[in-house]
Design a protein around this motif. Sequence first.
Motif, mmCIF file in Angstrom:
data_model
loop_
_atom_site.group_PDB
_atom_site.id
_atom_site.type_symbol
_atom_site.label_atom_id
_atom_site.label_comp_id
_atom_site.label_asym_id
_atom_site.label_seq_id
_atom_site.Cartn_x
_atom_site.Cartn_y
_atom_site.Cartn_z
ATOM 1 N N TYR A 115 -33.033 62.019 37.273
ATOM 2 C CA TYR A 115 -33.487 63.405 37.207
ATOM 3 C C TYR A 115 -32.448 64.330 36.585
ATOM 4 N N ARG A 133 -32.989 66.677 33.360
ATOM 5 C CA ARG A 133 -32.731 68.118 33.371
ATOM 6 C C ARG A 133 -31.895 68.527 32.162
ATOM 7 N N ASN A 191 -42.467 66.918 36.159
ATOM 8 C CA ASN A 191 -42.647 67.347 37.541
ATOM 9 C C ASN A 191 -41.445 68.090 38.108
ATOM 10 N N ARG A 192 -40.334 68.089 37.385
ATOM 11 C CA ARG A 192 -39.143 68.826 37.830
ATOM 12 C C ARG A 192 -38.777 69.938 36.840
ATOM 13 N N HIS A 219 -48.326 69.459 39.388
ATOM 14 C CA HIS A 219 -47.686 68.221 38.948
ATOM 15 C C HIS A 219 -48.632 67.425 38.045
ATOM 16 N N ARG A 251 -45.379 64.935 43.494
ATOM 17 C CA ARG A 251 -44.541 65.613 42.502
ATOM 18 C C ARG A 251 -43.138 65.043 42.507
ATOM 19 N N CYS A 252 -42.576 64.880 43.688
ATOM 20 C CA CYS A 252 -41.178 64.448 43.794
ATOM 21 C C CYS A 252 -41.002 62.942 43.631
ATOM 22 N N PRO A 289 -37.037 73.245 41.539
ATOM 23 C CA PRO A 289 -37.781 72.002 41.357
ATOM 24 C C PRO A 289 -37.224 70.805 42.109
ATOM 25 N N ASP A 290 -35.932 70.823 42.443
ATOM 26 C CA ASP A 290 -35.353 69.693 43.156
ATOM 27 C C ASP A 290 -35.458 69.845 44.676
ATOM 28 N N GLU A 348 -38.073 73.316 35.425
ATOM 29 C CA GLU A 348 -37.717 74.609 36.027
ATOM 30 C C GLU A 348 -38.636 75.729 35.582
#
Length: 438
Positions: free
Chosen positions: A23, A27, A351-352, A372, A314-315, A360-361, A354
């Motif tokens: 992740y 990012r 899904n992460r 998502h 999502r996560c 998002p995290d 911003e």
Amino acid sequence: MGVDQARVNRIFRPETYADGVPYELFRELRAQAPVCWVEEPAVGDWPSGVGYWAVLRHADVKQVLRSPDLFSSHLGGTQIRDPGTPADLDFVRTMMLNQDPPDHARLRRIVAAAFTPRALAELAEAVDGRARELVEAVRPDGAADFTAIAADLPVWTLARVMGVPEQDRGLLLDWANRVIGYQDADYAFASTVDPAALTDVGRLALAHRPTARTTPDGRPVDPRSRAALADMFAYAHALAARPDPGGVLARTLGAGLTVEEFETMFFLFAVAGNETVRNGLPGGLHTLLSHPDQYRLLCGRPELIPSAVEEMLRCWPPVVHFRRTATRDTELAGQSIRAGEKVVVYHASANRDEAVFPEPDRFDVSRTSNDHVSFGYGPHFCVGAQLARLQLRSALRHLLERLPGLALDPERRPQRLVSNFQNGLKSLPVRWQDGPAG
């Protein structure tokens, strides 16, 4: 500032995901190179590929997924690695997953008949009962590897949908392991069924199981090829030949499908229909239990289970990415893409994003705005999404109700699946308080 190509290539390598989804790297790339070129180095016995464009931002992922005229599922299929031969490509192209409108819509209507609101309502009570049975079976033990429970629920559900006899359910699990987990030595050639426990049709399938792991020229056998799945398709045809095939099998027989379309339809239910819950349930539970404050909140407010399931998805997206192929020269996020080049959307990165998800995290079971893309987007939005949600919600509710004090086992670490495609766990040791639930 340019990006380090060797670092970018990490998002392709399966071993990267054995340590977790990258992740932090996603990012960085969303900020520096949201559409970036990724090389395909050789992986084990698998040869190198030509490379592809990785799409990492939420808006761009959606743009690709809603534009089949520009980004095709049919041209090269939906896996990063190209099929091994032209014949393999022709075969995978008959699958609904690997088609574009209007052919895709024709096959989707057949599949969708199994997931109407009425059909789901009829399944709901049975699925909920099975989820309760699975949790009740382990409750007195005080500990378990949760992946076994998570693997059983979708296989049981799909067997019911497909009309597969209970004795043969284990075959669905083995087929999924071989196809989805081919990058992991523990799954690539897994066989868990007892031949004596199978039906006659199941034993017939075993007799057709391929034994060769390489082609005559020494390349690995494509796990999604017709040859590699000879046992699955022998089973599908034998089951369909029974006097009263049930479930979705009966509908497909009367739908005017070609032989190849029938076989790939069976594949879609048996394998693709399995993995969302099989990966999402233990992954989502691992995420929840890694945030004890959110676990406690959910125990006290079970009405949040629907939003908690969406946050888990999502996560912990069950699928990391999907591929498309550019139909013509185009531009995406300022990057020129040529016709015929591979374009791979990363759900795990989107899904992460911003720009879409505040903090998002942060895992938040009460998150209400949760756009998502774990079920995809556009024409290929997962047709079984509501059935997957039904299973996830039922399982989570019974876990919360029947296993008080549920927690990760501090003495045993979870083990991740080695795969750059499936975001899975091979083991998830958990503990809970002994005795009856409150």
